[in-house]
Design a protein around this motif. Sequence first.
Motif, mmCIF file in Angstrom:
data_model
loop_
_atom_site.group_PDB
_atom_site.id
_atom_site.type_symbol
_atom_site.label_atom_id
_atom_site.label_comp_id
_atom_site.label_asym_id
_atom_site.label_seq_id
_atom_site.Cartn_x
_atom_site.Cartn_y
_atom_site.Cartn_z
ATOM 1 N N CYS A 263 0.808 -1.220 0.000
ATOM 2 C CA CYS A 263 0.000 0.000 0.000
ATOM 3 C C CYS A 263 0.842 1.271 0.000
ATOM 4 O O CYS A 263 0.301 2.378 -0.048
ATOM 5 C CB CYS A 263 -0.943 -0.002 1.202
ATOM 6 N N GLY A 264 2.147 1.144 0.050
ATOM 7 C CA GLY A 264 3.005 2.315 0.012
ATOM 8 C C GLY A 264 4.462 1.918 0.126
ATOM 9 O O GLY A 264 4.781 0.784 0.501
ATOM 10 N N TYR A 265 5.332 2.855 -0.235
ATOM 11 C CA TYR A 265 6.763 2.582 -0.102
ATOM 12 C C TYR A 265 7.502 3.872 0.222
ATOM 13 O O TYR A 265 7.003 4.982 0.012
ATOM 14 C CB TYR A 265 7.320 1.949 -1.386
ATOM 15 N N LEU A 266 8.731 3.724 0.709
ATOM 16 C CA LEU A 266 9.630 4.844 0.979
ATOM 17 C C LEU A 266 11.048 4.390 0.696
ATOM 18 O O LEU A 266 11.454 3.316 1.147
ATOM 19 C CB LEU A 266 9.503 5.314 2.422
ATOM 20 N N THR A 267 11.787 5.194 -0.058
ATOM 21 C CA THR A 267 13.193 4.904 -0.341
ATOM 22 C C THR A 267 14.077 5.896 0.397
ATOM 23 O O THR A 267 13.885 7.113 0.287
ATOM 24 C CB THR A 267 13.478 4.968 -1.844
ATOM 25 N N LEU A 268 15.033 5.365 1.122
ATOM 26 C CA LEU A 268 15.943 6.154 1.944
ATOM 27 C C LEU A 268 17.358 5.979 1.405
ATOM 28 O O LEU A 268 17.828 4.852 1.234
ATOM 29 C CB LEU A 268 15.867 5.683 3.388
ATOM 30 N N LEU A 269 18.026 7.089 1.115
ATOM 31 C CA LEU A 269 19.400 7.062 0.630
ATOM 32 C C LEU A 269 20.377 7.382 1.753
ATOM 33 O O LEU A 269 20.079 8.182 2.643
ATOM 34 C CB LEU A 269 19.602 8.083 -0.496
ATOM 35 N N PHE A 270 21.561 6.769 1.672
ATOM 36 C CA PHE A 270 22.629 7.020 2.636
ATOM 37 C C PHE A 270 23.892 7.438 1.886
ATOM 38 O O PHE A 270 24.087 7.082 0.727
ATOM 39 C CB PHE A 270 22.917 5.772 3.472
ATOM 40 N N ARG A 271 24.748 8.199 2.569
ATOM 41 C CA ARG A 271 26.036 8.579 2.017
ATOM 42 C C ARG A 271 27.130 8.118 2.956
ATOM 43 O O ARG A 271 27.012 8.257 4.176
ATOM 44 C CB ARG A 271 26.127 10.093 1.829
ATOM 45 N N ALA A 272 28.203 7.610 2.359
ATOM 46 C CA ALA A 272 29.282 7.065 3.178
ATOM 47 C C ALA A 272 30.036 8.141 3.936
ATOM 48 O O ALA A 272 30.588 7.892 5.004
ATOM 49 C CB ALA A 272 30.244 6.272 2.292
ATOM 50 N N ASP A 273 30.068 9.382 3.413
ATOM 51 C CA ASP A 273 30.907 10.419 3.998
ATOM 52 C C ASP A 273 30.161 11.405 4.881
ATOM 53 O O ASP A 273 30.767 12.294 5.469
ATOM 54 C CB ASP A 273 31.628 11.188 2.890
ATOM 55 N N VAL A 274 28.848 11.291 4.971
ATOM 56 C CA VAL A 274 28.058 12.235 5.754
ATOM 57 C C VAL A 274 27.017 11.461 6.557
ATOM 58 O O VAL A 274 26.385 10.537 6.044
ATOM 59 C CB VAL A 274 27.341 13.259 4.846
#
Length: 376
Positions: free
Chosen positions: A65-76
Motif C-alpha cells: 500500500c506504500g513505499y519509501l526509499t531512503l538514501l545514505f552517504r558514506a561520507d556524511v
Amino acid sequence: MRDRAPQAMLENWRIREANAGDIAVLLAIEEASFSADRLSRRSFRHLLTQGNSVTLIGEVQGCACGYLTLLFRADVSLARVYSIATAPAWLGKGIASALLHAAEELALARQCVAIRLEIRKDNLPSRQLFSQHGYTVFGEHDSYYQDGMDALRLEKSLTARLRPPLARATYYPQTLGFTCGASCLMMAMKAFDPSLVLDRTLELQLWREATTIFMTAGHGGCGPHGLALAAHRRGYRAEIWVNGSGVLFRESVRSQEKRDVITLVHEDFVRKVRERGIVVHHKVAGPAELSRCYAGGGIALVLISTYRLTRERAPHWVVVTGSDERYFFIDDPDSSNGRPADERINVPILKKDFERMARYGRNATKAVVVIYPPVQ
C-alpha cells in the motif's frame, strides 16, 4: 525492523525491506501516485541492487500500500528520503506516517543525525505531513521538477534525545559574517561569568583583538592565538592546539602583500602568547583530548570547514558544548542560513564526522582554543 501500525490500526500490517522481486509492485504504486517525475524500472533496480539505499514497503494483509526509499552517504551522517508514495486506495490511513517513522528509526540505527528531503512547493498535503513530523524548511531548489516547479528542502534532526541535559555555554549568534570566532569566545566566557553582558560591542571588540586582518574576501577572521590572547586579557585561562607552526589562513589569499600582513600579525600573536605563558600544543586535539579538556572544566572552540554543513568551503569557529561515547555536541553561531535556533544549539555530530570537519584548507590545518575559568 519493528512493525508500526498506521493510524487506522489495520490488521496484518507490516513494514519490510523491499528486494529486486518487488520492482513490479513498486512501479505500480509509482505510476498510480505520480503523473510526472516517476521512478523507472531501471531506477528501482539500481536502488535495490546497487545503490546505498533501503526501500521500505508497507503491506496490509499482503497487499503493498506504500513505499519509501531512503538514501545514505558514506561520507556524511545524513539520510535522504528519495521517494515516498502511498497507493491511492490507502491515502488518509496513516501509511505514509508509519513509513516515515520506520525510516527515521532505520536512519538513527545507521548513525545518521538527520534526514533531509525535497518536496514540490505546491504539494500541500506532503508539506503538512512532514511538518507534523517535525521537518522544517531550510532551503529551496529552483525549477527542480520536470514541469519547472520549485522544490522545498526539508530536514529533521534525529538525535534531540541525545543532547546533553545541561549546556555550559550560553548561545550567542554572530551578527556579522566574519565574527564567528568572537561569538564563540563570548559563549565560553559567559559560561564562566553569568554576569557578562553579550552584545555587539563586545563581539566587535573581541574580533578586532583576534583578527588576522585579511581573508579570501572581505573582513578578516579570528585565529587561535588571537582568541587565546583576547581571553587571557580578561582573566581567563586558555590553551592552544595547532598541528604545526605554519601561518593560519596565509594561503587563503593570493596577494603577496596580504600574505605578508597575515604573517606579521601571526608572528606578533605568537610572540605575545609566548610572553604571557599561554600553553601551545603543536599537535592535533583529537576526540580524546577534547573530551579530557571538557571533563577538566574547559570549553573548546574548534576551527572547522563549513563544507559538511553548508557545502561551502570556509573556515568557521564553533563551540563544543559536550560529548558522549558517539557524538560531539556543538553550538554553531552562524544564523545566516535560516536554520532555527534549536538546530544551531547542541547540534550532535558523530565523532568520526567531526574529525573530518575539524580541519581547514589544503594543508588540513587544525586549530582548537580551550577556555578555562578565570584564575581566582
